[in-house]
Write an enzyme that holds these catalytic residues in place. Structure first.
Site, PDB file in Angstrom:
ATOM      1  N   ALA A   1      15.680  36.456  88.943  1.00 33.75           N
ATOM      2  CA  ALA A   1      15.961  37.811  88.441  1.00 33.75           C
ATOM      3  C   ALA A   1      16.356  37.706  86.981  1.00 33.75           C
ATOM      4  O   ALA A   1      17.057  36.769  86.581  1.00 33.75           O
ATOM      5  CB  ALA A   1      17.079  38.461  89.250  1.00 33.75           C
ATOM      6  N   SER A   2      15.884  38.652  86.170  1.00 35.57           N
ATOM      7  CA  SER A   2      16.276  38.685  84.758  1.00 35.57           C
ATOM      8  C   SER A   2      16.486  40.138  84.359  1.00 35.57           C
ATOM      9  O   SER A   2      15.786  41.029  84.832  1.00 35.57           O
ATOM     10  CB  SER A   2      15.211  38.034  83.868  1.00 35.57           C
ATOM     11  OG  SER A   2      13.948  38.610  84.098  1.00 35.57           O
ATOM     12  N   ALA A   3      17.475  40.359  83.493  1.00 36.36           N
ATOM     13  CA  ALA A   3      17.836  41.727  83.125  1.00 36.36           C
ATOM     14  C   ALA A   3      18.153  41.799  81.639  1.00 36.36           C
ATOM     15  O   ALA A   3      17.797  40.908  80.875  1.00 36.36           O
ATOM     16  CB  ALA A   3      19.011  42.205  83.977  1.00 36.36           C
TER      17      ALA A   3
ATOM     18  N   ASP B   1      26.612  50.794  89.452  1.00 37.58           N
ATOM     19  CA  ASP B   1      25.245  50.457  89.062  1.00 37.58           C
ATOM     20  C   ASP B   1      24.424  50.180  90.327  1.00 37.58           C
ATOM     21  O   ASP B   1      24.019  49.043  90.588  1.00 37.58           O
ATOM     22  CB  ASP B   1      25.241  49.245  88.128  1.00 37.58           C
ATOM     23  CG  ASP B   1      23.865  49.024  87.490  1.00 37.58           C
ATOM     24  OD1 ASP B   1      22.980  49.892  87.672  1.00 37.58           O
ATOM     25  OD2 ASP B   1      23.675  47.996  86.814  1.00 37.58           O
TER      26      ASP B   1
ATOM     27  N   GLN C   1      20.334  36.433  83.173  1.00 39.50           N
ATOM     28  CA  GLN C   1      19.395  36.169  84.254  1.00 39.50           C
ATOM     29  C   GLN C   1      20.036  35.286  85.306  1.00 39.50           C
ATOM     30  O   GLN C   1      21.085  34.671  85.070  1.00 39.50           O
ATOM     31  CB  GLN C   1      18.103  35.556  83.729  1.00 39.50           C
ATOM     32  CG  GLN C   1      18.242  34.250  82.996  1.00 39.50           C
ATOM     33  CD  GLN C   1      16.966  33.911  82.210  1.00 39.50           C
ATOM     34  OE1 GLN C   1      16.419  34.740  81.473  1.00 39.50           O
ATOM     35  NE2 GLN C   1      16.482  32.683  82.367  1.00 39.50           N
TER      36      GLN C   1
ATOM     37  N   LYS D   1      24.540  33.103  87.554  1.00 40.36           N
ATOM     38  CA  LYS D   1      24.264  34.209  86.630  1.00 40.36           C
ATOM     39  C   LYS D   1      24.645  33.737  85.226  1.00 40.36           C
ATOM     40  O   LYS D   1      25.795  33.364  84.983  1.00 40.36           O
ATOM     41  CB  LYS D   1      25.088  35.420  87.054  1.00 40.36           C
ATOM     42  CG  LYS D   1      24.854  36.689  86.276  1.00 40.36           C
ATOM     43  CD  LYS D   1      25.671  37.827  86.916  1.00 40.36           C
ATOM     44  CE  LYS D   1      25.601  39.090  86.107  1.00 40.36           C
ATOM     45  NZ  LYS D   1      26.393  40.181  86.729  1.00 40.36           N
TER      46      LYS D   1
ATOM     47  N   ILE E   1      21.099  41.687  79.962  1.00 39.57           N
ATOM     48  CA  ILE E   1      22.140  40.854  79.360  1.00 39.57           C
ATOM     49  C   ILE E   1      22.221  39.442  79.948  1.00 39.57           C
ATOM     50  O   ILE E   1      23.011  38.626  79.484  1.00 39.57           O
ATOM     51  CB  ILE E   1      23.530  41.523  79.456  1.00 39.57           C
ATOM     52  CG1 ILE E   1      23.930  41.758  80.907  1.00 39.57           C
ATOM     53  CG2 ILE E   1      23.547  42.836  78.685  1.00 39.57           C
ATOM     54  CD1 ILE E   1      25.351  42.301  81.065  1.00 39.57           C
TER      55      ILE E   1
END
Length: 437
Positions: free
Chosen positions: A123-125, A275, A129, A144, A127
């Site tokens: 998963a990567s976002a 969120d 990953q 994380k 701010i």
């Protein structure tokens, strides 16, 4: 802020200013319909430009774009729609950057910290990953990792984004409210960047949900965690796309757990995981769900939660006079000038439907609502267009912003899950009103 980063944002702002000026000049001629169409096209173009620019960049600006896409009442629908694409996974950082960040934060070579560390993130976002790994003691974990230098750009990023939105004329609120809204976003971003705070949040929420078998909170490995690295027990499940293919009985259990997750936190803990993006949950075939990402937490006072509950009660019993006063107290309505009762009736008919209520203000009439075929979001847009003459009477509120984000996020989770469920029964667990049948 790096010069390249600054130039990208400044260039976006200058371009938007040019488009806004051209629209202002063209708005001096033509019919009202033509001017409205021109404005809508201008906003759509600006929204795409903002989304494209922010999508190229990690950090605060991308996170602000993600937040903005969830606030349909803060930004025009054309802008919010364009920003929705920022909710998708971001391109990952090179592994060598991630390895260096982990070693810097934990002060040891990666090979000594982990028996195995998967180079490709799952998963990567905006701010950071997440990578799967195995500790030297054998526990399967997820790690994380925050991207380098994210925190050094927050304030300058926010200033540029705010300036661009102001120039485009897409923020329908006073400077005082703008200050509160962006202060809330800034505070939320700084909290999300401090993984030691997230570790504390995980401990608090794990304790709160310890007696909820349907809600799983990952365990923190403090020996492998720091301000920018967070190592958690590997709690896996399926995506919401997979869960949506399961039978409705299982989906009802998942929906109940999603509802209790947010409502329980608000009304009993006074802190909310705000969120509820579907990527922050994993779904299991036994009806339980795993919750991730406890960086974005909003705390409320007893008085604030009491006001939220009172507002919900007034909506349920149809006391539109009290509803209107609650909206003023919440900072959503700008003044005490009364609006027609049918204005509120129309909104309440739309808003109460997903909770299972079939007759306005008759709480004995309720049945399961089919989220798979929900048109509530379309009805909201249609009603908003009909209510344009009252638009200036309302404004986004810093007090309700994160809660709005939570409620709308969970609505979309239930839509994507495609569940059929009567939520009115669950509401009675949290809204304390003796009149409820």
């Amino acid at each position: 802020m790096s010069s390249n980063r600054f130039l990208k944002l400044a260039g976006m702002t200058a371009s938007i200013a040019t488009k806004a000026t051209k629209h202002t000049l063209s708005g001096l001629v033509g019919s009202k319909e033509d001017r409205q169409k021109s404005k809508s096209e201008m906003l759509e173009t600006i929204g795409v430009q903002i989304a494209d620019t922010l999508g190229e960049m990690k950090g605060a600006v991308m996170k602000v774009g993600q937040i903005a896409s969830q606030y349909k009442d803060v930004f025009p629908p054309e802008v919010a729609k364009a920003l929705e694409k920022l909710q998708k996974d971001a391109p990952p950082m090179p592994f060598l950057v991630i390895k260096k960040q982990v070693e810097h934060e934990l002060q040891q070579p990666l090979e000594q910290l982990f028996a195995y560390f998967e180079e490709q993130p799952f998963a990567s976002a905006s701010i950071g990953q997440v990578h799967k790994a195995v500790l030297t003691t054998g526990e399967a974990v997820v790690v994380k990792v925050q991207y380098p230098d994210i925190d050094s750009n927050i304030d300058s990023d926010l200033r540029q984004v705010r300036m661009a939105l102001k120039i485009a004329g897409v923020i329908n609120m006073s400077k005082e409210v703008q200050d509160k809204i962006f202060s809330e976003i800034r505070s939320s971003l700084y909290d999300e960047l401090d993984y030691t705070k997230e570790a504390q949040n995980l401990a608090i929420f794990a304790h709160f949900h310890k007696d909820d078998p349907g809600i799983v909170i990952p365990k923190v490995f403090h020996s492998h965690s720091a301000k920018r690295v967070l190592t958690l027990s590997q709690e896996l499940g399926e995506s919401i796309e997979i869960a949506s293919t399961w039978d409705n009985a299982t989906k009802q259990k998942l929906a109940e757990n999603l509802f209790r997750f947010s409502a329980g936190q608000l009304f009993k803990l006074y802190r909310v995981h705000c969120d509820p993006h579907p990527g922050n949950f994993a779904f299991r075939a036994d009806g339980s769900l795993v919750a991730y990402d406890f960086g974005g937490i909003k705390s409320y006072s007893y008085d604030e939660v009491s006001l939220f509950e009172r507002f919900a009660i007034h909506c349920l019993i149809g006391d539109v006079t009290a509803v209107e006063q609650d909206l003023v107290t919440l900072g959503v309505k700008k003044d005490d000038e009364k609006l027609p009762a049918d204005f509120y009736d129309n909104w309440l008919k739309i808003g109460l439907k997903p909770y299972g209520f079939t007759q306005l203000f008759d709480l004995s009439q309720h049945k399961p609502y089919d989220f798979a075929s929900s048109v509530t979001h379309h009805e909201i847009i249609a009603e908003a267009k009909k209510s344009l003459k009252y638009w200036q009477k309302f404004q986004p509120s810093a007090k309700t912003m994160m809660l709005d984000r939570t409620i709308s996020g969970q609505y979309w989770n239930l839509v994507n899950l495609g569940v059929k469920i009567d939520l009115s029964v669950l509401m009675k667990e949290y809204i304390h009103l003796q009149q409820l049948p």
